[in-house]
Write a protein that holds these residues in place. Structure first.
Motif, short mmCIF file in Angstrom:
data_model
loop_
_atom_site.label_atom_id
_atom_site.label_comp_id
_atom_site.label_asym_id
_atom_site.label_seq_id
_atom_site.Cartn_x
_atom_site.Cartn_y
_atom_site.Cartn_z
N PRO A 1 91.42 34.13 48.24
CA PRO A 1 91.61 34.25 49.69
C PRO A 1 91.05 35.56 50.23
O PRO A 1 91.19 36.61 49.59
CB PRO A 1 93.12 34.18 49.87
CG PRO A 1 93.70 34.47 48.55
CD PRO A 1 92.67 34.19 47.51
N THR A 2 90.41 35.48 51.39
CA THR A 2 89.87 36.68 52.06
C THR A 2 90.22 36.57 53.54
O THR A 2 90.00 35.51 54.13
CB THR A 2 88.34 36.75 51.91
OG1 THR A 2 88.03 36.77 50.52
CG2 THR A 2 87.78 38.00 52.57
N GLN A 3 90.76 37.61 54.11
CA GLN A 3 91.13 37.55 55.53
C GLN A 3 89.88 37.59 56.40
O GLN A 3 88.91 38.28 56.09
CB GLN A 3 92.06 38.72 55.87
CG GLN A 3 92.60 38.68 57.29
CD GLN A 3 93.31 37.38 57.65
OE1 GLN A 3 92.70 36.44 58.16
NE2 GLN A 3 94.59 37.30 57.34
N ARG A 4 89.88 36.80 57.48
CA ARG A 4 88.79 36.86 58.45
C ARG A 4 88.73 38.26 59.05
O ARG A 4 89.76 38.84 59.37
CB ARG A 4 89.04 35.88 59.60
CG ARG A 4 89.07 34.44 59.23
CD ARG A 4 89.43 33.64 60.48
NE ARG A 4 88.43 33.85 61.52
CZ ARG A 4 87.39 33.05 61.73
NH1 ARG A 4 87.24 31.96 61.01
NH2 ARG A 4 86.52 33.32 62.67
N ALA B 1 90.45 38.29 62.59
CA ALA B 1 91.78 37.68 62.78
C ALA B 1 92.73 38.58 63.57
O ALA B 1 93.45 38.10 64.45
CB ALA B 1 92.39 37.33 61.42
N LEU B 2 92.72 39.88 63.28
CA LEU B 2 93.65 40.77 63.97
C LEU B 2 93.35 40.81 65.47
O LEU B 2 94.26 40.77 66.30
CB LEU B 2 93.56 42.19 63.37
CG LEU B 2 94.55 43.21 63.93
CD1 LEU B 2 96.00 42.77 63.68
CD2 LEU B 2 94.31 44.59 63.33
N MET C 1 97.72 35.00 61.14
CA MET C 1 96.68 35.58 60.30
C MET C 1 96.75 35.00 58.88
O MET C 1 95.74 34.58 58.31
CB MET C 1 96.84 37.11 60.23
CG MET C 1 96.44 37.82 61.51
SD MET C 1 96.57 39.61 61.37
CE MET C 1 95.18 39.99 60.28
N HIS D 1 92.04 38.43 67.18
CA HIS D 1 92.42 37.13 67.76
C HIS D 1 93.92 37.06 68.03
O HIS D 1 94.35 36.61 69.09
CB HIS D 1 92.02 36.00 66.81
CG HIS D 1 90.54 35.74 66.76
ND1 HIS D 1 89.64 36.33 67.62
CD2 HIS D 1 89.80 34.92 65.96
CE1 HIS D 1 88.42 35.91 67.34
NE2 HIS D 1 88.49 35.05 66.34
N HIS E 1 93.58 27.97 52.48
CA HIS E 1 92.16 27.98 52.88
C HIS E 1 91.62 26.57 52.79
O HIS E 1 91.78 25.91 51.78
CB HIS E 1 91.35 28.92 51.98
CG HIS E 1 91.51 30.35 52.38
ND1 HIS E 1 90.51 31.08 52.95
CD2 HIS E 1 92.60 31.15 52.33
CE1 HIS E 1 90.97 32.28 53.20
NE2 HIS E 1 92.22 32.35 52.84
#
Lengths: 524, 168
Positions: free
Chosen positions: A22-25, A28-29, B94, A31, B167
């Protein structure tokens, strides 16, 4: 999510650092805090608003236009017509090195779809701009309109777009994009069963939650800035540069955050005219679709009608496919001719069929111009051919999953459009889907692999009857054109030479290439 | 059109603004006060993008006349983060990939907050019902529903929710 690292392990290095983790967009913050800046968040002091006077007709000649009363209305700063646009006729296709120019950013002489912009009003407020648009007097002479792809191809149909001279796109002297592979007639004669079916798909609107738009403004040193929600920043920059006949280094495009695109924000309809407005008023100008305009005017995924005739053997092998595809471009090309090429190339689907004949036409009608949307061309073709696969499976009493596995491309197979299959994975996908769905498939099909039993005889390009000469080409002075004369409109060739339009364009690096070469080959 | 002085609270701050009788709450918040977290999607009350809370109730700012909010408390997404950082809903959005293009996100968060403020343990169906007026064209809604449920769990536990890392 399940990662099946056992599949194709020999084709993959185990050096992946990100895949499977998993990798955070990165956005995202912004948004979730509401701090992400969309184009409209760049509103500027003194900003003007641009709205369009749009055609109420599907097809009409413009006899005259009077903007005098509108120009006197409160808040109106400037009205734009086709005479203000440096390049009066343009095409998005030039971005991939193709022509012809066929669409005016602001209509003159004729309107070809309902909602086509004819004039733009720039005013101090949006309501003032809209009110002035309604006050522009345009005298139209309605013309017969055509809304169906096959009716548009029939003799006597109204001519939609004079820049093509006929109601279809010309593919290098052919009136359709062709795939010819093997001998379909021989295939049908040898088949145990032959079926022909008709499929059609309506236009589909992307309906992004943020409607299309931009803000253009004078910058320093004769430059202009454009905040836009285009999905294709450099496409839009080049399109604006061409329509404005202005070097692109005088245009500073700022994009990034797009409130939903799905292909609906690549046509660059706002940027050139908002920039033109900023140049002529020397003030910031905002252009944005209302929700109603987004639905009525923005280009959808085009309608398609597809006929598929297949020959199949009792043992489940598909031995011949004859397909006719009609892609509805609407009134102008936008990117539809490219979509039709993709539809043709995709028509065999992910399946090995030794005899394939495809004719894909890109047809002009008086509907809203269609353009890009998530796999356009391929999506409609896929809908048709996968429904067809179920019908074929039923016809021979096969299980639909097993039937797909049996006919799937394998590595090394020659595709109908002369590309060798690499990295095929359909068999493994169907096997995995069947397992997840508790759908029993036979041992023989569970044992099949994309990496075995392809190529060899299947790698050959089969004996193919010689291609027909491009005899069906209809010259620009087609009977259709003669039936709907437009005294005020010069023929397309004359238009590109007229003083009102720029000298012949400089070809792009890829100009003159074959459309089919754009399809490329998937590489690892 | 006559004007009147509107007295109200915006994210906890007392305000008085002169508003026209036909001015919408969206026009006031977004276009005059530069509260850009309130986004305009349709301006016809159909997409939910501009959802804000008026006295705790979710309202479509684009079809709410500002003049009807006299004396009301208005909350936008700017009010969500607390002293401890992000609101559980923001953290869950998030962690669950519930914000993709981000345009519907602030309206979606406010619709969800209205639910959790009155119902800290909503069922899946209650979550779906609460965000039923908000259109998202990217996610297919499932990550949003998961995020709201996770935020409710986390809020009850008084902690930020564990990252689920869905995901798709």
């Amino acid at each position: 999510m399940e990662f099946r690292k056992d599949l194709f392990a020999s084709e993959r290095n185990e050096d992946l650092n990100e895949v499977g983790r998993p990798t955070q967009r990165q956005d995202a913050l912004g948004h979730v805090t509401g701090r992400s800046r969309f184009y409209e968040d760049h509103a500027m002091p003194g900003m003007l608003h641009m709205k369009f006077a749009r055609s109420p007709h599907h097809h009409a000649r413009i006899r005259s236009m009077d903007t005098a009363a509108a120009a006197r209305m409160p808040g109106v700063v400037r009205i734009l017509t086709a005479d203000d646009v440096p390049k009066r006729v343009h095409t998005l296709l030039i971005l991939i090195g193709l022509g012809p120019d066929d669409e005016p950013p602001l209509a003159f002489d004729k309107v070809r779809y309902r909602g086509e912009p004819v004039a733009a009003v720039i005013a101090e407020s949006e309501p003032a701009a809209s009110a002035a648009c309604a006050a522009i007097r345009i005298d139209y002479e309605p013309l017969p309109a055509v809304f169906d792809v096959e009716e548009a191809l029939a003799s006597g149909a109204p001519l939609v777009n004079e820049y093509h001279g006929r109601n279809w796109y010309d593919y290098e002297g052919h009136d359709y994009q062709k795939i010819r592979f093997g001998d379909v007639e021989a295939g049908f004669r040898a088949a145990d069963h032959v079926i022909e079916e008709r499929y059609q798909m309506t236009p589909i609107e992307h309906a992004p939650t943020e409607t299309g738009g931009c803000i253009a403004a004078p910058d320093t040193a004769g430059r202009y800035v454009c905040y836009t929600n285009t999905q294709a920043l450099f496409f839009s920059l080049e399109t604006a540069s061409r329509i404005l006949k202005m070097p692109s280094n005088r245009l500073h495009f700022v994009g990034g955050t797009v409130g939903g695109g799905f292909g609906g924000k690549v046509d660059s309809v706002h940027e050139p005219l908002a920039l033109l407005g900023a140049m002529l008023t020397q003030r910031p100008v905002r252009s944005a679709y209302t929700r109603a305009e987004e639905m009525q005017v923005s280009s959808p995924r085009g309608a398609e009608r597809i006929y598929i005739k297949d020959g199949v053997m009792n043992d489940g092998r598909i031995v011949a496919r004859y397909a006719r595809i009609y892609c509805d471009a609407g009134a102008y090309s936008r990117l539809s001719p490219y979509g039709a090429v993709k539809a043709a190339a995709h028509m065999p689907g992910p399946y090995y069929i030794p005899n394939v004949w495809v004719d894909a036409r890109c047809v002009y009608t008086n509907r809203t111009p269609s353009s890009a949307m998530r796999g356009f061309g391929v999506t409609g073709a896929d809908f048709a051919l996968e429904v067809q696969m179920d019908k074929l499976a039923r016809l021979v009493g096969a299980d639909p999953m097993e039937f797909r596995i049996q006919n799937a491309y394998r590595d090394g197979d020659m595709k109908a459009h002369r590309r060798v299959t690499k990295n095929a994975a359909l068999i493994e996908c169907v096997q995995a889907a069947a397992r997840l769905a508790d759908w029993p498939i036979g041992e023989r099909f569970q044992a099949m692999s994309s990496m075995r039993d392809g190529g060899g005889e299947r790698a050959r390009i089969p004996a193919t009857p010689p291609p027909e000469a491009p005899a069906r080409r209809v010259p620009a002075a087609a009977p259709e054109a003669a039936q709907a004369p437009l005294a005020t409109m010069p023929p397309p060739a004359a238009e590109t030479r007229s003083a009102a339009t720029p000298p012949p364009r400089t070809p792009l690096a890829g100009a003159g290439r074959r459309m089919s070469s754009l399809l490329g080959t998937r590489r690892r | 059109m006559s004007h009147l002085t509107l007295r109200y609270r915006l994210n906890g701050n007392e305000r008085a603004d002169l508003v026209a009788g036909d001015e919408t709450l969206l026009s006031l918040l977004r276009y005059r006060l530069d509260t850009t977290s309130v986004r305009q999607g349709c301006r016809q009350g159909t997409c939910g993008t501009c959802t804000v809370l008026v006295d705790g109730e979710p309202r479509l700012a684009c079809i709410t006349l500002a003049a009807t909010c006299e004396g009301c408390a208005i909350e936008t997404a700017d009010s969500l983060p607390g002293s401890g950082g992000l609101h559980p809903l923001q953290q869950a959005f998030m962690d669950h990939f519930a914000a993709q293009c981000g345009f519907c996100t602030t309206g979606m968060l406010m619709a969800a907050k209205a639910l959790l403020d009155v119902n800290p343990s909503p069922s899946r169906e209650e979550v779906i019902d609460a965000i039923g007026g908000n259109i998202c064209r990217c996610t297919g809604y499932e990550p949003i529903v998961e995020a709201v449920l996770a935020a409710a769990t986390a809020a009850r536990a008084g902690a930020t929710p564990p990252a689920a890392h869905r995901h798709c």
